[in-house]
Design a protein around this motif. Structure first.
Motif, mmCIF file in Angstrom:
data_model
loop_
_atom_site.group_PDB
_atom_site.id
_atom_site.type_symbol
_atom_site.label_atom_id
_atom_site.label_comp_id
_atom_site.label_asym_id
_atom_site.label_seq_id
_atom_site.Cartn_x
_atom_site.Cartn_y
_atom_site.Cartn_z
ATOM 1 N N GLY A 14 -20.889 -38.215 13.917
ATOM 2 C CA GLY A 14 -22.098 -39.171 13.157
ATOM 3 C C GLY A 14 -22.587 -37.895 12.050
ATOM 4 N N SER A 15 -21.261 -36.816 11.837
ATOM 5 C CA SER A 15 -21.931 -35.964 10.968
ATOM 6 C C SER A 15 -21.376 -36.403 9.410
ATOM 7 C CB SER A 15 -20.629 -34.496 10.983
ATOM 8 O OG SER A 15 -19.996 -35.010 10.768
ATOM 9 N N GLY A 16 -20.791 -37.176 9.080
ATOM 10 C CA GLY A 16 -20.609 -37.954 8.149
ATOM 11 C C GLY A 16 -19.439 -38.092 6.956
ATOM 12 N N LYS A 17 -18.718 -38.348 8.563
ATOM 13 C CA LYS A 17 -17.152 -37.936 7.891
ATOM 14 C C LYS A 17 -16.661 -38.703 6.923
ATOM 15 C CE LYS A 17 -15.449 -37.003 11.719
ATOM 16 N NZ LYS A 17 -17.041 -37.537 12.443
ATOM 17 N N SER A 18 -17.225 -40.453 7.539
ATOM 18 C CA SER A 18 -15.927 -41.697 7.028
ATOM 19 C C SER A 18 -16.758 -42.227 5.740
ATOM 20 C CB SER A 18 -16.977 -42.624 8.688
ATOM 21 O OG SER A 18 -16.172 -42.540 8.930
ATOM 22 N N SER A 19 -18.273 -41.482 5.873
ATOM 23 C CA SER A 19 -18.820 -42.326 4.129
ATOM 24 C C SER A 19 -19.120 -41.172 3.598
ATOM 25 C CB SER A 19 -20.492 -42.537 4.440
ATOM 26 O OG SER A 19 -21.113 -42.320 5.714
ATOM 27 N N ARG A 158 -27.420 -41.983 12.534
ATOM 28 C CA ARG A 158 -26.688 -43.205 13.317
ATOM 29 C C ARG A 158 -27.536 -44.525 14.285
ATOM 30 N NH1 ARG A 158 -21.495 -43.149 14.771
ATOM 31 N NH2 ARG A 158 -21.647 -42.936 12.589
ATOM 32 N N GLU A 161 -28.766 -47.140 11.156
ATOM 33 C CA GLU A 161 -27.680 -47.477 11.278
ATOM 34 C C GLU A 161 -27.580 -48.168 12.355
ATOM 35 O OE1 GLU A 161 -24.017 -45.482 11.359
ATOM 36 O OE2 GLU A 161 -22.767 -46.888 11.022
ATOM 37 N N LEU A 203 -28.816 -32.016 2.712
ATOM 38 C CA LEU A 203 -28.364 -33.331 1.368
ATOM 39 C C LEU A 203 -28.102 -34.361 1.882
ATOM 40 C CD1 LEU A 203 -25.130 -30.537 0.704
ATOM 41 C CD2 LEU A 203 -27.584 -30.288 0.116
HETATM 42 N N1 LIG Z 1 -25.357 -36.641 3.703
HETATM 43 C C1 LIG Z 1 -25.780 -37.247 4.882
HETATM 44 N N2 LIG Z 1 -27.390 -38.017 4.684
HETATM 45 C C2 LIG Z 1 -27.571 -38.997 4.458
HETATM 46 N N3 LIG Z 1 -27.222 -40.139 6.162
HETATM 47 C C3 LIG Z 1 -26.180 -40.227 5.744
HETATM 48 C C4 LIG Z 1 -24.992 -38.546 5.431
HETATM 49 N N4 LIG Z 1 -24.265 -38.325 5.633
HETATM 50 C C5 LIG Z 1 -23.675 -40.163 6.539
HETATM 51 N N5 LIG Z 1 -24.936 -40.035 6.303
HETATM 52 C C6 LIG Z 1 -25.493 -41.555 7.041
HETATM 53 O O1 LIG Z 1 -25.216 -40.969 8.736
HETATM 54 C C7 LIG Z 1 -24.536 -42.498 9.102
HETATM 55 C C8 LIG Z 1 -23.293 -41.667 10.193
HETATM 56 O O2 LIG Z 1 -22.211 -41.465 9.120
HETATM 57 P P1 LIG Z 1 -20.923 -41.813 9.122
HETATM 58 O O3 LIG Z 1 -20.535 -42.580 9.919
HETATM 59 O O4 LIG Z 1 -20.271 -41.090 7.725
HETATM 60 O O5 LIG Z 1 -20.211 -41.028 10.031
HETATM 61 P P2 LIG Z 1 -18.992 -39.976 11.312
HETATM 62 O O6 LIG Z 1 -19.081 -38.975 11.120
HETATM 63 O O7 LIG Z 1 -17.970 -40.739 10.591
HETATM 64 O O8 LIG Z 1 -18.914 -41.024 12.193
HETATM 65 P P3 LIG Z 1 -18.052 -41.070 14.252
HETATM 66 O O9 LIG Z 1 -17.708 -39.489 14.176
HETATM 67 O O10 LIG Z 1 -19.279 -41.059 14.896
HETATM 68 O O11 LIG Z 1 -16.817 -41.717 13.274
HETATM 69 C C9 LIG Z 1 -23.889 -43.429 8.163
HETATM 70 O O12 LIG Z 1 -25.421 -44.257 8.438
HETATM 71 C C10 LIG Z 1 -24.230 -42.540 7.465
HETATM 72 O O13 LIG Z 1 -24.231 -43.896 5.997
#
Ligand SMILES: Nc1ncnc2c1ncn2[C@@H]1O[C@H](COP(=O)(O)OP(=O)(O)OP(=O)(O)O)[C@@H](O)[C@H]1O
Ligand SMILES: Nc1ccn([C@H]2C[C@H](O)[C@@H](COP(=O)(O)O)O2)c(=O)n1
Length: 220
Positions: A14-19, A158, A161, A203
């Motif tokens: 959930g740190s935002g890697k995918s987005s 999360r 979402e 950020l």
């Molecule tokens: N910098 C940010 N500011 C606000 N929301 C964010 C930010 N980065 C990501 N998000 C949101 O946080 C949520 C988790 O992001 P994401 O799925 O990209 O994380 P992840 O690290 O890929 O998660 P996982 O490890 O569970 O696959 C999503 O809803 C995304 O839109």
């Protein structure tokens, strides 16, 4: 001849890697590989086959029979198991609750790392995200990022979402998965040698993408 650009993005759940990875890949016209989706797809396939996930030998044997394929367009990534589109079911609570067990089995990791390296070799440049990309899958990646965010921020994002009102339960679930992922013997989640830490807590998503695009520009 210079080798194609590889950007490795690792970090906790959930740190935002995918987005972020999709945004960076889109900006730089690179392919995108979500390796977490591959572990989830393997978990979905083993659950469907009725495999006892607490038995690593059974998991390793059954994993040999699963065919995964990943589409690497950052605007429309895909994931299939034996030809079936599993993009939606791999996000179920059942898969999320079991995936760390499957990801801890060394032979599963060998199979998936081989597929990940093949996708990298097939690309003309790629952003790859996961837990062990900079440390194991692509230790020679030109740019390695370790993306973090505070647990409360990760949980709030999360929960929003998923439409959940229980951010505390979401935070506990993320922490439990991180604990298993970072303490397992096989390729634990960790900051790779040479990785740059990016903290996205304060950020916006666009700011994180911009930061990483800037780092890629400096280092490649
Ligand atoms: N910098 C940010 N500011 C606000 N929301 C964010 C930010 N980065 C990501 N998000 C949101 O946080 C949520 C988790 O992001 P994401 O799925 O990209 O994380 P992840 O690290 O890929 O998660 P996982 O490890 O569970 O696959 C999503 O809803 C995304 O839109
Ligand atoms: N390179 C990777 C990618 C993912 N995993 C494991 C750890 C996670 O709990 C699970 C699902 O990943 P997510 O979709 O949440 O990014 O897969 C791993 O071990 N190695």
């Amino acid at each position: 001849m210079t080798s194609p650009l590889v950007v490795a993005i690792d970090g906790p759940s959930g740190s935002g890697k995918s987005s972020t990875s999709r945004g960076v890949a889109d900006r730089l016209k690179l392919a995108y590989l979500d390796t977490g989706a591959m572990y989830r797809a393997m978990t979905w396939a083993l659950l469907r086959a009725g495999v006892d996930l607490s038995d690593p030998a059974a998991v390793a044997a059954a994993a040999e029979r699963v065919t995964l394929s990943s589409g690497t367009d950052p605007l429309a990534p895909t994931i299939h198991v034996d030809g079936t589109d599993v993009a939606a079911p791999i996000r179920s609570d059942e898969v999320t609750g079991s995936v760390s067990l499957v990801a801890a089995v060394p032979h599963v990791r060998e199979l998936l790392v081989d597929l990940q390296r093949a996708a990298i070799a097939d690309s003309d440049g790629i952003v790859v995200e996961g837990r062990d990309i900079g440390s194991v899958v692509a230790p020679d990646a030109q740019v390695k990022i370790y993306l973090v965010a505070d647990p409360a921020a990760r949980a709030a994002r999360r929960a929003a979402e998923n439409g959940s009102t229980d951010a505390a339960a979401t935070e506990a679930a993320l922490a439990a998965r991180d604990q298993i992922d970072s303490t397992r013997t096989a390729s634990p989640l960790k900051k790779a040698d040479g990785a740059i830490v990016v903290d996205g807590t304060h950020l916006t998503l666009d700011e994180v993408i911009e930061t990483i695009v800037g780092l890629v520009g400096e280092r490649s």
